[in-house]
Design a protein around this motif. Structure first.
Motif, short mmCIF file in Angstrom:
data_model
loop_
_atom_site.label_atom_id
_atom_site.label_comp_id
_atom_site.label_asym_id
_atom_site.label_seq_id
_atom_site.Cartn_x
_atom_site.Cartn_y
_atom_site.Cartn_z
N PRO A 1 26.52 98.68 63.10
CA PRO A 1 25.63 99.83 63.35
C PRO A 1 24.20 99.40 63.69
N ASP A 2 23.67 98.41 62.97
CA ASP A 2 22.31 97.93 63.25
C ASP A 2 22.25 97.27 64.63
N LYS A 3 23.31 96.54 64.97
CA LYS A 3 23.32 95.84 66.25
C LYS A 3 23.48 96.82 67.42
N ILE A 4 24.19 97.92 67.18
CA ILE A 4 24.32 98.96 68.22
C ILE A 4 22.93 99.60 68.45
N GLU A 5 22.21 99.86 67.35
CA GLU A 5 20.84 100.40 67.47
C GLU A 5 20.00 99.47 68.34
N GLU A 6 20.16 98.17 68.09
CA GLU A 6 19.42 97.15 68.85
C GLU A 6 19.81 97.22 70.33
N ALA A 7 21.13 97.31 70.59
CA ALA A 7 21.63 97.36 71.97
C ALA A 7 21.09 98.59 72.71
N LEU A 8 20.90 99.69 71.98
CA LEU A 8 20.42 100.93 72.59
C LEU A 8 18.96 100.85 73.02
N LYS A 9 18.25 99.83 72.52
CA LYS A 9 16.84 99.68 72.89
C LYS A 9 16.67 99.30 74.37
N SER A 10 17.77 98.89 74.99
CA SER A 10 17.69 98.54 76.43
C SER A 10 17.82 99.78 77.32
N SER A 11 17.88 100.96 76.71
CA SER A 11 18.08 102.21 77.48
C SER A 11 17.10 102.37 78.63
N GLU A 12 15.81 102.14 78.35
CA GLU A 12 14.77 102.35 79.37
C GLU A 12 14.96 101.39 80.54
N GLU A 13 15.29 100.14 80.20
CA GLU A 13 15.53 99.11 81.22
C GLU A 13 16.72 99.51 82.10
N ILE A 14 17.77 100.03 81.46
CA ILE A 14 18.98 100.44 82.20
C ILE A 14 18.68 101.67 83.07
N LYS A 15 17.88 102.57 82.52
CA LYS A 15 17.49 103.78 83.27
C LYS A 15 16.77 103.39 84.56
N ASN A 16 15.85 102.43 84.45
CA ASN A 16 15.12 101.97 85.64
C ASN A 16 16.04 101.27 86.62
N TYR A 17 16.99 100.50 86.08
CA TYR A 17 17.96 99.81 86.94
C TYR A 17 18.81 100.82 87.71
#
Length: 291
Positions: free
Chosen positions: A140-156
């Motif tokens: 669960p903590d690592k998924i939270e961490e993975a979700l932090k790339s949302s903005e980067e993915i949105k821009n991509y």
């Protein structure tokens, strides 16, 4: 999607239990006269528990004397009533047609099942199983961490949403994620997407890689990183734009974009590596104005 979850389950059961596993699409299983008997366990994966092909495949296995186990998200669904045993993903209702949390829950449940089998069989050292369990608890903590790339993915997504073709590559367990990633992109953005084992690219599909095409690669298995990097270099020389999703130490200068996910056991890495690809499909669809 359920079949792709099964592919990760196959790797977990074979690695931890030393039992050979075949993964079948339910609609094909019925028509190939499968070789099963009373010593076979058949696991049926269905989010809704109402998938007609899957239920028909289950009935066929029962008629041949096999033991049947249903993996479903819906308590009391048809498949759970038909099967000898049932285990539930408890993922809550899937709101969209494209299955996301049901997929990650199915992958997780099959790995937990493999761990349990391995404990009973004594087929894997308990220290290894303890480490796997610890990694599962930390997910669960690592998924939270993975979700932090949302903005980067949105821009991509803003850069590639008008493309007509996207390729996903991976080796080993990462190829299973590539399959699921390309399905999600097709399903909700209507962009043609294909997935290949990275080592197979040179046997034909490389002809489709041309200047400016997007190739997305998943790298989470330390044993296969070097080979995968070498495969991606082949597409770079043909002018492909590259996105790499990884938790390994790679030379980032080789690629256009690198998205990092937390490190974890290779067997459970599909739960983390699929998340950026699900987000990518979502943001591309939003950019295209698709509901």
């Amino acid at each position: 999607t359920a079949m792709h979850a099964g592919l990760s389950g196959k790797i977990a059961i074979e690695n931890l239990c030393n039992i050979p596993v075949t993964v079948d699409i339910a609609s094909e299983f019925r028509y190939r006269n499968p070789i099963i008997d009373k010593n076979t366990l058949c696991i049926y994966i269905s989010q809704s528990g109402e998938t007609a092909d899957t239920i028909a495949a289950l009935k066929l296995a029962k008629s041949k004397g096999a033991t049947t186990l249903a993996v479903s998200n819906v308590i009391g669904s048809s498949i759970t009533r038909e099967a000898d045993y049932s285990i539930y993903t408890h993922a809550g209702p899937e709101i969209a047609v494209a299955s996301t949390k049901a997929y990650t829950s199915q992958v997780m449940l099959l790995i937990i099942l493999a761990i349990y089998f391995a404990e009973i069989l004594g087929s894997t050292p308990s220290s290894e199983l303890t480490k796997l369990k610890k990694d599962i608890f930390n997910l669960p903590d690592k998924i939270e961490e993975a979700l932090k790339s949302s903005e980067e993915i949105k821009n991509y997504a803003k850069n590639i949403y008008q493309e007509k073709d996207v390729f996903f590559l991976g080796r080993g367990i990462d190829y299973n994620t590539a399959l699921e990633a390309s399905l999600k992109l097709k399903e909700i953005s209507y962009i043609h997407a294909d997935s290949y084992p990275a080592g197979e690219l040179k046997h034909g599909p490389i002809a489709l890689i041309e200047n400016g095409i997007t190739v997305i690669s998943i790298m989470t298995d330390p044993k296969l990183v070097e080979k995968t990097v070498s495969n991606i270099q082949e597409v770079i020389t043909r002018g492909a734009k590259t996105l790499v999703i990884t938790n390994q130490d790679i030379d980032e200068k080789l690629f256009d974009t690198v998205i990092h996910i937390p490190e974890t056991s290779t067997l459970i890495s599909p739960v983390l590596s699929v998340i950026p690809t699900q987000l990518l499909a979502y943001y591309i669809s939003k950019e295209k104005g698709l509901d």
